[in-house]
Structures are given as structure tokens and as C-alpha cells.
Design a protein around this motif. Structure first.
Motif, PDB file in Angstrom:
ATOM      1  N   GLN A 146       0.832  -1.204   0.000  1.00 48.64           N
ATOM      2  CA  GLN A 146       0.000   0.000   0.000  1.00 48.64           C
ATOM      3  C   GLN A 146       0.871   1.261   0.000  1.00 48.64           C
ATOM      4  O   GLN A 146       0.620   2.199  -0.747  1.00 48.64           O
ATOM      5  CB  GLN A 146      -0.934   0.003   1.215  1.00 48.64           C
ATOM      6  N   SER A 149       2.429   1.709  -3.326  1.00 45.11           N
ATOM      7  CA  SER A 149       1.399   2.201  -4.243  1.00 45.11           C
ATOM      8  C   SER A 149       1.257   3.713  -4.137  1.00 45.11           C
ATOM      9  O   SER A 149       1.203   4.421  -5.150  1.00 45.11           O
ATOM     10  CB  SER A 149       0.062   1.520  -3.919  1.00 45.11           C
ATOM     11  N   GLU A 150       1.234   4.217  -2.920  1.00 44.09           N
ATOM     12  CA  GLU A 150       1.112   5.659  -2.707  1.00 44.09           C
ATOM     13  C   GLU A 150       2.382   6.387  -3.158  1.00 44.09           C
ATOM     14  O   GLU A 150       2.303   7.440  -3.791  1.00 44.09           O
ATOM     15  CB  GLU A 150       0.821   5.937  -1.232  1.00 44.09           C
ATOM     16  N   PRO A 155      -1.894   2.149  -8.806  1.00 47.05           N
ATOM     17  CA  PRO A 155      -2.910   1.383  -8.080  1.00 47.05           C
ATOM     18  C   PRO A 155      -2.287   0.197  -7.331  1.00 47.05           C
ATOM     19  O   PRO A 155      -1.288  -0.381  -7.786  1.00 47.05           O
ATOM     20  CB  PRO A 155      -3.853   0.887  -9.180  1.00 47.05           C
ATOM     21  N   THR A 158      -1.742  -2.927  -9.311  1.00 48.52           N
ATOM     22  CA  THR A 158      -0.607  -2.834 -10.229  1.00 48.52           C
ATOM     23  C   THR A 158       0.696  -3.132  -9.484  1.00 48.52           C
ATOM     24  O   THR A 158       1.562  -3.855  -9.995  1.00 48.52           O
ATOM     25  CB  THR A 158      -0.551  -1.431 -10.870  1.00 48.52           C
TER      26      THR A 158
END
Length: 176
Positions: A146, A149-150, A155, A158
Motif C-alpha cells: 500500500q 502504491s502511494e 494502483p 498494479t
């Protein structure tokens, strides 16, 4: 002493094995821990904790699931991440002086050196740039998927797909 002989002695809880275990793996494990923790004293504490976990949990090691080095490397990485996420560690980091951040920018440019500390530099260099970036975040900097991702503005799905594909590519290179 070979790794197989060492494992036999560890299973028997032979005290000589602990010294050999430490001598064989302490430098490479410390390098990985220190990259994540970024505080030498804390990293040394985590290293001690890692060797105690290895010693106490040797019965959970399964040769059929992977190499011994990979198993202890995962213990080191997970213990480091647990330390980073602990309240006590986070509180102690809030009070650090600016002196601790002098080399931060310089360190962020040393991906090659960090990868080399565990001996897979040549294999990782063969990966796509996006894979190198994802492996750096997830495995060397301790990001969750997560958080990666950020950080990369991608996403979560992905990131998960890229991570799986990148690890598979790395495995294929390591089989050669």
C-alpha cells in the motif's frame, strides 16, 4: 563448516553452532537490517534479536520451501519492519537531531550498494527499472505494498502484479 553441518548442529542446539551461524551470516544480515533501520545501535539490537529468533525457531525451517539463507533473510527483514512499526521506535525517531539526516539524500542514491550487500546485485541489475524501484521499496526500504502504491502513484493491484512479476523474473535469473 558447511551449511548442512551447521544446520545439524543448530537442530541439536549445539552451542558451537551459534558462533558459526553468527560468523557466517552476521555481516550480510546486518547490512540488510541497517538499510531498513538507519540507526546503527538499533540495527545491532535487531541483529541480536534475529539470531535469537533463528536459534529458537529452527524447527520451523523447511528445506523444501527454500534456502536457509532466504529463510534467515526473511526473519531479518520482518524483524526490522516490526521494529520500524513499533511505537517505541517511532517515538524515539521523533526526537532525532538533524545530524542523523545529513546523509539521507546520499543514501537514497546507493541502491546498487544496498543490493550488493546481500549478493544479488548482478541479478537485480538485469531487471526492468520499474522492478528495481519496486524491489527497493518493498524489500530494502520495508514499505508495504500500500505504501509503495502511494509512493509511486500506482494502483495497489498494479504494485502487487509488478511485484509478483519482478520476483518471478529475479527467480528465473537466479536459476541460471
Amino acid at each position: 563448516m558447511s551449511q548442512d553441518e551447521l544446520l545439524v548442529l543448530i537442530y541439536k542446539k549445539d552451542e558451537r553452532a551459534f558462533t558459526h551461524l553468527y560468523d557466517m551470516y552476521s555481516k550480510s544480515l546486518f547490512s540488510v537490517i541497517n538499510v531498513l533501520i538507519k540507526n546503527r545501535e538499533e540495527a545491532e539490537d535487531v541483529l541480536q534479536e534475529v539470531f535469537v529468533k533463528i536459534w529458537k525457531n529452527i524447527d520451523t525451517y523447511n528445506e523444501g520451501k527454500g534456502r536457509f539463507y532466504t529463510w534467515i533473510l526473511n526473519i531479518a527483514r520482518n524483524t526490522s519492519i516490526d521494529k520500524l512499526r513499533s511505537k517505541n521506535f517511532n517515538n524515539s525517531q521523533k526526537n532525532l537531531s538533524s545530524d542523523n539526516f545529513v546523509n539521507l539524500l546520499d543514501d537514497s542514491n546507493k541502491l546498487v550498494n544496498r543490493i550488493d550487500t546481500i549478493g544479488i546485485q548482478e541479478f537485480v541489475k538485469k531487471l526492468k527499472p520499474k522492478c528495481i524501484e519496486i524491489i527497493d521499496l518493498l524489500f530494502f526500504k520495508g514499505y508495504t505494498q500500500q505504501e509503495a502504491s502511494e509512493e509511486l502513484a500506482l494502483p495497489l493491484g498494479t504494485i502487487k502484479t509488478h511485484n509478483r512479476n519482478c520476483i518471478n523474473d529475479l527467480r528465473n535469473y537466479l536459476k541460471i
